[in-house]
Design a protein around this motif. Structure first.
Motif, short mmCIF file in Angstrom:
data_model
loop_
_atom_site.label_atom_id
_atom_site.label_comp_id
_atom_site.label_asym_id
_atom_site.label_seq_id
_atom_site.Cartn_x
_atom_site.Cartn_y
_atom_site.Cartn_z
N UNK A 1 0.96 -1.13 0.11
CA UNK A 1 -0.15 -0.02 -0.07
C UNK A 1 0.73 1.39 0.00
N UNK A 2 1.94 1.20 0.76
CA UNK A 2 2.97 2.33 0.89
C UNK A 2 3.43 2.50 -0.54
N UNK A 3 4.03 1.74 -1.05
CA UNK A 3 4.55 1.76 -2.52
C UNK A 3 3.60 2.12 -3.54
N UNK A 4 2.33 1.54 -3.61
CA UNK A 4 1.42 1.78 -4.57
C UNK A 4 1.22 3.43 -4.22
N UNK A 5 0.66 3.70 -3.13
CA UNK A 5 0.33 5.09 -2.76
C UNK A 5 1.35 6.42 -3.01
N UNK A 6 2.65 5.86 -3.09
CA UNK A 6 3.69 6.82 -3.31
C UNK A 6 3.56 6.98 -5.02
N UNK A 7 3.50 5.86 -5.77
CA UNK A 7 3.44 6.09 -7.27
C UNK A 7 2.30 6.76 -7.70
N UNK A 8 1.12 6.46 -6.84
CA UNK A 8 -0.01 7.08 -7.38
C UNK A 8 -0.11 8.75 -7.11
N UNK A 9 0.52 9.01 -5.84
CA UNK A 9 0.81 10.45 -5.70
C UNK A 9 1.59 11.12 -6.73
N UNK A 10 2.52 10.46 -7.15
CA UNK A 10 3.44 11.16 -8.23
C UNK A 10 2.81 11.18 -9.41
N UNK B 1 -5.57 9.48 -7.17
CA UNK B 1 -6.11 9.20 -5.89
C UNK B 1 -6.05 7.75 -5.59
N UNK B 2 -5.58 7.22 -4.42
CA UNK B 2 -5.80 5.56 -4.27
C UNK B 2 -6.75 5.53 -3.24
N UNK B 3 -7.95 4.53 -3.77
CA UNK B 3 -8.85 4.28 -2.87
C UNK B 3 -8.66 2.85 -2.21
N UNK B 4 -8.47 2.95 -0.89
CA UNK B 4 -7.92 1.93 -0.13
C UNK B 4 -9.16 0.93 0.07
N UNK B 5 -8.99 -0.34 -0.18
CA UNK B 5 -10.14 -1.21 -0.08
C UNK B 5 -9.47 -2.36 0.68
N UNK B 6 -10.16 -2.84 1.77
CA UNK B 6 -9.71 -4.12 2.66
C UNK B 6 -10.80 -4.68 2.73
N UNK B 7 -10.53 -6.31 2.12
CA UNK B 7 -11.62 -7.11 2.12
C UNK B 7 -11.72 -8.00 3.41
N UNK B 8 -10.52 -7.84 4.35
CA UNK B 8 -10.66 -8.64 5.60
C UNK B 8 -10.97 -10.16 5.48
N UNK B 9 -10.54 -10.58 4.42
CA UNK B 9 -10.53 -11.96 4.01
C UNK B 9 -12.13 -12.46 3.87
N UNK B 10 -13.09 -11.57 3.41
CA UNK B 10 -14.48 -12.10 3.35
C UNK B 10 -14.66 -11.81 1.83
N UNK B 11 -15.13 -12.87 1.06
CA UNK B 11 -15.20 -12.55 -0.38
C UNK B 11 -16.36 -11.67 -0.74
N UNK B 12 -17.31 -11.43 0.48
CA UNK B 12 -18.50 -10.63 0.05
C UNK B 12 -18.00 -9.36 0.09
#
Lengths: 338, 338
Positions: free
Chosen positions: B86-95, B99-110
């Motif tokens: 997330x850190x690395x992708x966020x840095x590239x996105x900013x440059x 905008x980086x939309x963070x989506x955390x699935x919490x191991x839940x397919x739904x």
């Protein structure tokens, strides 16, 4: 809900039927456009447009003047404290159908400003911010475009906006009260720099515990370290005469682990000779060879409340009143100070 | 750039001047609207609108049909491996002003499906995805609205899209080659379930090292554990006869720390009697009492390349060709297996 139904009913098959093509062709048009004739690709795109299976929330939000994006601006996502806040805020955002824009400043004020600018340009509805400095003029960039900032882990005059913090004075008090109640000798506080507000608060809490306990202030010694790492804690405590000390309050878990290693090197037992209390309840605390008694910060509640007050500010512009929330941490007992 | 200049020149003073009000009144209108007369508030808002100091990128993106948002979908943000991505992708996105939309699935397919639906509805330009399952039909939701998915840490047929992975076979090979070159006895592999692709790959690499070294396969024993924690590693290895074993390859750092604790409990020295190699190079690896020799995964490169191939797919629709990238991990030598 409409979006959910639409997405549920979505399928290559529906697009294929509409376009009068096979599902394999539709799949190719989407995944491997280079092998599909332009005319066929156009048919697929037209069918997709006709079916309108995924509503364009971004467009409708813009028409309504309400964006469904909020920002989360933190110094470091590898720090488990901020990662836990991100997790909690993300969960609330998802439940409320907001997109969470992750912004990591990497402790760089210029990067922080850039994130604030981009959030403003993208018309974020609001942002939950752990700012690098108390200076909040840059957050006005957000207010000027109607985006609402909420501070986390930093204080704000209630007139300036909403903020949610953990009561670090109370955390320090809990840690040292426990040491005073379970040991008889002196207390050593191993702290970071007093310039860090959280460190200053934890130290204040430690002294408050002493005062409430009715003990002389001479029972407490404090050292301030430049770095709050395992190694820094170990080196500092190895160099100190611990003869009268029966309790150490380390103001983060890394320092606490370092203190325990220093005790071992000096031939002292933890908790038998010296009990050690940490702060943070990181994974490290329960995974250490001597599992740590430590102060747990309610990051899940912190993230949830930050999102709730932000949502109130976004969605009830007339009814909303700014509020400061102070959350109590909790002492978790383990082997290092039972 | 235009936005940056605009933001730099932004100030309450400019708005105040335009509105013919004091800066204090403008500040109140923004921060404490309840204490400012509606007429005054309207003046402030009009001045802000006239100055147009913050361009609305969201609106212009929509007009151009190009969104400046990409998603990052991961199972868990508290896991340092995903946090580092997330850190690395966020840095590239900013440059690149995304905008980086963070989506955390919490191991839940739904939850994962819900995130994919919202990213599609918000017309994300693309998404970097660590999917829970190999099943990628849901990712078609993204393609159907023109959003480009890139897989990370999971394999995809190159025809289906871009993917970036770390070569876990190579990681396993490096770990066991080192043990074969520095010790003489048998090797124990302490692994997670073979159903996890990464665990299966690391095991395959271990056997490959043995083969290349020309050693009999009887020199290697492997155990599979349900949990990959310090405690699980400790309990499992304490119960095993280690008489002939001179090297342990634990397929994550937590297991490696558990193995070292088990060795201590059995009165064996690490690395003197048994050398231990971990996997992951988490903070834990360098912070352990016996710092770990371990396999480091290049999460920074992984995140950067994932963003680069995504950007190519977004911004060069005709020139882009899907690609699979496999990154080499690296062995980091520390005390546990010097």
């Amino acid at each position: 809900m409409q979006g959910k139904r639409a997405a549920d009913s979505l399928g290559l098959a529906a697009v294929a039927k509409r376009a009068g093509l096979s599902t394999a062709t539709v799949s190719n048009a989407l995944n491997r456009p280079q092998i599909v004739a332009p005319k066929t690709r156009a048919k697929v795109m037209a069918a997709i447009a006709e079916l309108q299976f995924v509503p364009n929330r971004s467009a409708s939000a813009l028409r309504n003047g309400v964006g469904r994006m909020v920002g989360l601006l933190v110094p470091d996502i590898l720090n488990p404290f901020y990662a836990a806040i991100a997790k909690a805020v993300g969960e609330s955002a998802r439940r409320n159908e907001y997109v969470l824009a992750l912004c990591v400043s990497g402790d760089d004020p210029e990067v922080e400003s850039e994130h604030i600018r981009v959030l403003a340009e993208q018309r974020a509805a609001g942002a939950i911010v752990v700012p690098l400095a108390a200076d909040d003029t840059r957050l006005n960039h957000l207010r000027l475009v109607g985006a609402h900032p909420v501070l986390v882990d930093r204080h704000w005059q209630v007139d300036d906006g909403c903020s949610v913090m953990i009561d670090d004075v109370e955390g320090g008090r809990l840690a040292v009260r426990h040491l005073l109640e379970t040991t008889d000798g002196n207390i050593l506080v191993v702290n970071g720099s007093g310039d860090i507000p959280q460190c200053a608060d934890r130290s204040r809490g430690a002294r408050k515990a002493l005062e409430i306990h009715g003990s002389s202030s001479s029972r407490l010694t404090e050292i301030e370290l430049d770095e709050m790492t395992i190694e820094a804690g170990r080196v500092a405590v190895e160099a100190i005469d611990l003869d009268e000390v029966t309790g150490i309050f380390a103001t983060n878990d890394q320092l606490a682990v370092g203190c325990i290693r220093a005790l071992e090197a000096k031939g002292k037992h933890c908790p038998g000779d010296v009990a050690v209390v940490g702060y943070g309840d990181l994974a490290l605390a329960s995974e250490a060879i001597t599992p740590l008694t430590t102060v747990r910060q309610p990051t899940d509640v912190l993230g949830r409340i930050a999102f709730d007050v932000l949502l109130d500010e976004i969605e009830r512009p007339s009814g909303h009143r700014h509020q400061s929330t102070l959350l109590d941490p909790k002492l978790v007992l383990r082997d290092s100070a039972p």
